[in-house]
Design a protein around this motif. Structure first.
Motif, PDB file in Angstrom:
ATOM      1  N   TRP A   1      83.295  87.260  49.180  1.00 57.72           N
ATOM      2  CA  TRP A   1      83.391  88.701  48.913  1.00 57.72           C
ATOM      3  C   TRP A   1      83.979  88.938  47.516  1.00 57.72           C
ATOM      4  O   TRP A   1      83.510  89.800  46.779  1.00 57.72           O
ATOM      5  CB  TRP A   1      84.260  89.382  49.953  1.00 57.72           C
ATOM      6  N   ALA A   2      85.020  88.178  47.175  1.00 54.24           N
ATOM      7  CA  ALA A   2      85.630  88.343  45.857  1.00 54.24           C
ATOM      8  C   ALA A   2      84.644  87.998  44.747  1.00 54.24           C
ATOM      9  O   ALA A   2      84.544  88.713  43.742  1.00 54.24           O
ATOM     10  CB  ALA A   2      86.879  87.483  45.745  1.00 54.24           C
ATOM     11  N   ALA A   3      83.904  86.910  44.901  1.00 58.67           N
ATOM     12  CA  ALA A   3      82.936  86.523  43.876  1.00 58.67           C
ATOM     13  C   ALA A   3      81.817  87.557  43.745  1.00 58.67           C
ATOM     14  O   ALA A   3      81.328  87.801  42.642  1.00 58.67           O
ATOM     15  CB  ALA A   3      82.354  85.151  44.218  1.00 58.67           C
ATOM     16  N   GLU A   4      81.424  88.146  44.864  1.00 60.57           N
ATOM     17  CA  GLU A   4      80.333  89.115  44.853  1.00 60.57           C
ATOM     18  C   GLU A   4      80.716  90.439  44.206  1.00 60.57           C
ATOM     19  O   GLU A   4      79.957  91.013  43.426  1.00 60.57           O
ATOM     20  CB  GLU A   4      79.857  89.351  46.286  1.00 60.57           C
TER      21      GLU A   4
ATOM     22  N   SER B   1      85.651  95.255  51.904  1.00 62.02           N
ATOM     23  CA  SER B   1      84.462  96.092  51.779  1.00 62.02           C
ATOM     24  C   SER B   1      84.021  96.005  50.321  1.00 62.02           C
ATOM     25  O   SER B   1      84.669  95.337  49.511  1.00 62.02           O
ATOM     26  CB  SER B   1      84.744  97.541  52.175  1.00 62.02           C
ATOM     27  N   ALA B   2      82.959  96.684  49.986  1.00 57.52           N
ATOM     28  CA  ALA B   2      82.505  96.694  48.599  1.00 57.52           C
ATOM     29  C   ALA B   2      83.524  97.394  47.709  1.00 57.52           C
ATOM     30  O   ALA B   2      83.546  97.174  46.494  1.00 57.52           O
ATOM     31  CB  ALA B   2      81.149  97.383  48.501  1.00 57.52           C
ATOM     32  N   SER B   3      84.390  98.211  48.287  1.00 63.00           N
ATOM     33  CA  SER B   3      85.402  98.934  47.507  1.00 63.00           C
ATOM     34  C   SER B   3      86.558  98.050  47.079  1.00 63.00           C
ATOM     35  O   SER B   3      87.143  98.269  46.028  1.00 63.00           O
ATOM     36  CB  SER B   3      85.975 100.095  48.318  1.00 63.00           C
TER      37      SER B   3
ATOM     38  N   ARG C   1      83.808  91.351  42.563  1.00 62.74           N
ATOM     39  CA  ARG C   1      84.848  91.429  41.528  1.00 62.74           C
ATOM     40  C   ARG C   1      84.292  91.898  40.201  1.00 62.74           C
ATOM     41  O   ARG C   1      84.993  92.473  39.389  1.00 62.74           O
ATOM     42  CB  ARG C   1      85.497  90.053  41.384  1.00 62.74           C
ATOM     43  N   HIS C   2      83.028  91.648  39.938  1.00 61.70           N
ATOM     44  CA  HIS C   2      82.476  91.950  38.611  1.00 61.70           C
ATOM     45  C   HIS C   2      81.802  93.285  38.556  1.00 61.70           C
ATOM     46  O   HIS C   2      81.334  93.862  39.398  1.00 61.70           O
ATOM     47  CB  HIS C   2      81.489  90.867  38.189  1.00 61.70           C
TER      48      HIS C   2
ATOM     49  N   THR D   1      97.991  98.302  52.202  1.00 58.49           N
ATOM     50  CA  THR D   1      97.764  98.353  50.758  1.00 58.49           C
ATOM     51  C   THR D   1      96.313  97.998  50.478  1.00 58.49           C
ATOM     52  O   THR D   1      95.749  97.103  51.109  1.00 58.49           O
ATOM     53  CB  THR D   1      98.689  97.375  50.003  1.00 58.49           C
ATOM     54  N   THR D   2      95.720  98.706  49.540  1.00 59.60           N
ATOM     55  CA  THR D   2      94.331  98.492  49.169  1.00 59.60           C
ATOM     56  C   THR D   2      94.255  98.243  47.673  1.00 59.60           C
ATOM     57  O   THR D   2      94.835  98.991  46.888  1.00 59.60           O
ATOM     58  CB  THR D   2      93.471  99.714  49.538  1.00 59.60           C
ATOM     59  N   GLU D   3      93.546  97.196  47.293  1.00 57.38           N
ATOM     60  CA  GLU D   3      93.320  96.867  45.886  1.00 57.38           C
ATOM     61  C   GLU D   3      91.824  96.917  45.622  1.00 57.38           C
ATOM     62  O   GLU D   3      91.051  96.309  46.367  1.00 57.38           O
ATOM     63  CB  GLU D   3      93.813  95.451  45.567  1.00 57.38           C
ATOM     64  N   PRO D   4      91.382  97.612  44.569  1.00 55.80           N
ATOM     65  CA  PRO D   4      89.961  97.545  44.229  1.00 55.80           C
ATOM     66  C   PRO D   4      89.621  96.155  43.689  1.00 55.80           C
ATOM     67  O   PRO D   4      90.487  95.454  43.153  1.00 55.80           O
ATOM     68  CB  PRO D   4      89.805  98.618  43.147  1.00 55.80           C
ATOM     69  N   TRP D   5      88.369  95.757  43.816  1.00 57.27           N
ATOM     70  CA  TRP D   5      87.971  94.428  43.354  1.00 57.27           C
ATOM     71  C   TRP D   5      88.185  94.277  41.852  1.00 57.27           C
ATOM     72  O   TRP D   5      88.424  93.170  41.372  1.00 57.27           O
ATOM     73  CB  TRP D   5      86.512  94.150  43.707  1.00 57.27           C
ATOM     74  N   THR D   6      88.132  95.370  41.093  1.00 56.16           N
ATOM     75  CA  THR D   6      88.332  95.272  39.648  1.00 56.16           C
ATOM     76  C   THR D   6      89.762  94.908  39.275  1.00 56.16           C
ATOM     77  O   THR D   6      90.008  94.439  38.172  1.00 56.16           O
ATOM     78  CB  THR D   6      87.957  96.608  38.968  1.00 56.16           C
ATOM     79  N   ALA D   7      90.719  95.101  40.176  1.00 61.14           N
ATOM     80  CA  ALA D   7      92.117  94.772  39.912  1.00 61.14           C
ATOM     81  C   ALA D   7      92.472  93.352  40.338  1.00 61.14           C
ATOM     82  O   ALA D   7      93.602  92.918  40.150  1.00 61.14           O
ATOM     83  CB  ALA D   7      93.030  95.763  40.614  1.00 61.14           C
ATOM     84  N   ILE D   8      91.509  92.626  40.879  1.00 60.61           N
ATOM     85  CA  ILE D   8      91.761  91.285  41.397  1.00 60.61           C
ATOM     86  C   ILE D   8      91.129  90.259  40.469  1.00 60.61           C
ATOM     87  O   ILE D   8      89.940  90.335  40.149  1.00 60.61           O
ATOM     88  CB  ILE D   8      91.201  91.142  42.827  1.00 60.61           C
TER      89      ILE D   8
END
Length: 185
Positions: free
Chosen positions: A179-182, A97-99, A184-185, A110-117
């Protein structure tokens, strides 16, 4: 009639036709979705568990009609546990998701926010065949976290969702990387 759940590789346009499978689902980016459909091995295993649960429920009914209420309750509880196991088995996988990125396993999530990836990428490496100890050469989508930990395998082309479905694995890998590229930033 289409099913009530949609995945990123099977979104339908207004006329019931499959939309572009590589496109990101921008309509509801805040909802958790699996970027691929569950594979035949996962669905088949869950179906066998549900069949087993139906036999246990039938046993509970027969035991209850025979007069042993305690045995019927025990059989009913066992059947409910098998049903919960089958439904949980269908939810196992990677959700986005966007989260962030959510990895659902049989016993924990387990859930990781995109900022941690840091990165999500596809690599060629030995992978486990259907989750068993035997390894074969294959592809894996891995996630590298910002904390410089070991990369974690998200999905492989030999797991229960992608065994004998290489094009579905490629599509899911592309969607996960997109999704990660979109986000992560």
């Amino acid at each position: 009639m289409p099913l009530s759940f949609l995945t990123a590789d099977r979104d339908l346009d207004g006329h019931g036709r499959a939309a572009d499978p590589a496109a990101l689902p921008y309509d509801e980016p805040d909802h958790w979705r699996r970027p691929y459909r569950p594979g035949p091995w996962r669905v088949g295993t869950a179906a066998v568990f549900l069949l087993l649960a139906s036999f246990v429920l039938l046993s509970a009914m027969i035991i209850g009609l025979a007069g042993s209420l305690t045995g019927a309750v025990i059989c009913g509880v066992v059947a409910m546990l098998v049903i919960v196991l089958a439904l949980r088995l269908l939810r196992v996988g990677v959700w986005v998701s966007a989260s962030g990125l959510r990895r659902v396993s049989l016993l924990r999530t387990t859930t990781e926010p995109w900022t941690a990836i840091a990165t999500v990428r596809t690599v060629q490496q030995p992978v486990r065949w259907l989750g068993l100890p035997r390894t074969v050469q294959g592809q894996a989508v891995i996630v590298q976290r910002m904390r410089n930990e070991q990369p974690e395998i998200l999905v492989t082309d030999h797991n229960g969702d992608f065994q004998s479905r290489p094009e579905a694995f490629e599509r899911a890998a592309d969607v996960l990387e997109a999704w990660a590229a979109e986000y992560r930033h």
